[in-house]
Design an enzyme around this catalytic site. Structure first.
Site, mmCIF file in Angstrom:
data_model
loop_
_atom_site.group_PDB
_atom_site.id
_atom_site.type_symbol
_atom_site.label_atom_id
_atom_site.label_comp_id
_atom_site.label_asym_id
_atom_site.label_seq_id
_atom_site.Cartn_x
_atom_site.Cartn_y
_atom_site.Cartn_z
ATOM 1 N N HIS A 1 0.851 -1.199 0.000
ATOM 2 C CA HIS A 1 0.000 0.000 0.000
ATOM 3 C C HIS A 1 0.881 1.241 0.000
ATOM 4 O O HIS A 1 2.093 1.150 0.107
ATOM 5 C CB HIS A 1 -0.996 -0.021 1.169
ATOM 6 N N HIS B 1 1.474 3.914 1.933
ATOM 7 C CA HIS B 1 2.026 4.663 3.067
ATOM 8 C C HIS B 1 3.556 4.747 3.012
ATOM 9 O O HIS B 1 4.219 3.801 2.608
ATOM 10 C CB HIS B 1 1.581 4.036 4.399
ATOM 11 N N ASP C 1 5.913 4.581 5.144
ATOM 12 C CA ASP C 1 6.760 3.607 5.845
ATOM 13 C C ASP C 1 6.806 2.265 5.102
ATOM 14 O O ASP C 1 7.461 1.321 5.559
ATOM 15 C CB ASP C 1 6.316 3.428 7.306
ATOM 16 N N HIS C 2 6.145 2.200 3.935
ATOM 17 C CA HIS C 2 6.182 0.982 3.115
ATOM 18 C C HIS C 2 6.786 1.226 1.732
ATOM 19 O O HIS C 2 7.267 0.290 1.096
ATOM 20 C CB HIS C 2 4.770 0.388 2.975
ATOM 21 N N HIS D 1 -7.391 -0.811 5.668
ATOM 22 C CA HIS D 1 -6.371 0.106 6.189
ATOM 23 C C HIS D 1 -6.192 1.260 5.188
ATOM 24 O O HIS D 1 -6.212 2.425 5.558
ATOM 25 C CB HIS D 1 -5.078 -0.673 6.386
ATOM 26 N N ASP E 1 -0.158 -3.837 6.257
ATOM 27 C CA ASP E 1 -0.802 -3.342 7.477
ATOM 28 C C ASP E 1 -2.262 -3.769 7.575
ATOM 29 O O ASP E 1 -3.085 -3.083 8.175
ATOM 30 C CB ASP E 1 -0.738 -1.802 7.526
ATOM 31 N N HIS F 1 4.631 -4.851 10.714
ATOM 32 C CA HIS F 1 5.002 -4.160 11.957
ATOM 33 C C HIS F 1 5.138 -5.134 13.122
ATOM 34 O O HIS F 1 4.432 -6.139 13.188
ATOM 35 C CB HIS F 1 3.957 -3.108 12.348
HETATM 36 FE FE FE Z 1 2.784 0.744 8.182
HETATM 37 ZN ZN ZN Z 2 0.119 1.639 6.566
#
Ligand code: FE
Ligand code: ZN
Length: 257
Positions: free
Chosen positions: A55, A57, A59-60, A113, A130, A168
């Site tokens: 996805h 985001h 942090d990915h 998410h 996530d 995570h």
């Molecule tokens: Fe994340």
């Molecule tokens: Zn995420």
């Protein structure tokens, strides 16, 4: 022959390196940061052949550009999200063939998410970003509770021995909530002890398995009378459907400290 290496990133992210038939080739899953990935590749003499994103985001996907500057590899990701570097836009039922690894993954749409979130499944491995966490699930940033409930129900139906590679390390905190919902669930207590030991040794608690998640993860257990009762007591009314139980449970967790 298939193995998965973990690269810790930020506070609690895991970036996964999937290795197949070739000992020095990997696919990179959700590289939020290029630095630890480049470091792991160099240290272990690995060459990436593809990047897989679940996805949009940061942090990915935050490290994708920097990795591409070093390695000219295809980037797979969700068709319905804006990730500029994607070369292969995927949606439900699509297949990702990684010939250099001798591996093939199936794409599952798992919105909730985010609106276009996808997961990769194959060879007994699930990379679910996530969406599903060990003993928990992602927050509803873009999707509805109904979508997330459906996505998780779908993942829960995968073979019990499927290894669940979420993005995570949230397991310990998730288990505190799980135990609040189901104080009499001995599987949660057993798992909490194991997780405490593993974290004390600084080991990841991921991957878990679908079988384990079905025993300990309240978000996969809204059908269970104990979970239903706890949610009803908390909300002060009987949820009218499993989807409502799920929605109330997710809201309960959002405010849980
Ligand atoms: Fe994340
Ligand atoms: Zn995420």
């Amino acid at each position: 022959m298939t193995s998965v290496l973990h690269v810790p990133a930020f506070e609690d992210n895991y970036i996964w390196l999937i290795r197949g038939v070739s000992p020095d080739r990997v696919a990179i899953v959700d590289p939020g940061d290029a630095v630890p990935v480049l470091d792991a590749l160099a240290r272990q003499n690995l060459v990436p052949v593809a990047i897989l994103c679940t996805h949009h985001h940061g942090d990915h996907v935050g490290g994708v550009g920097e990795l591409l500057a070093r390695y000219d590899v295809p980037v797979y990701g969700p068709a319905r999200e804006r990730i500029p570097e994607i070369t292969h836009r995927l949606s439900d039922g699509d297949r990702v063939r990684l010939d250099a690894l001798g591996l093939e993954f199936e794409v599952l749409d798992v919105p909730g998410h985010t609106a276009g979130h996808i997961a990769y499944y194959g060879h007994g491995l699930l990379f679910c970003g996530d969406t599903l966490f060990s003993a928990g699930c992602g927050r509803l940033f873009e999707g509805t509770a109904e979508q997330m409930h459906r996505s998780l129900t779908r993942l829960a139906a995968l073979p019990p021995d499927t290894a669940v590679y979420c993005a995570h390390e949230y397991t310990a905190a998730n288990l505190r909530f799980a135990l609040t919902v189901e104080p009499d669930n001995s599987h949660i207590r057993d798992y909490q002890r194991q997780v405490g030991e593993r974290r004390a040794r600084r080991e990841p608690t991921v991957p878990s398995t679908i079988a384990l998640e079905r025993r300990v993860n309240p978000f996969l257990r809204v059908y269970e009378p104990a979970v239903h009762r706890a949610v009803a007591a908390r909300a002060g009314h009987e949820p009218a459907s499993d989807t409502e139980t799920f929605a109330l449970l997710r809201r309960w967790k959002d405010g849980f400290r």
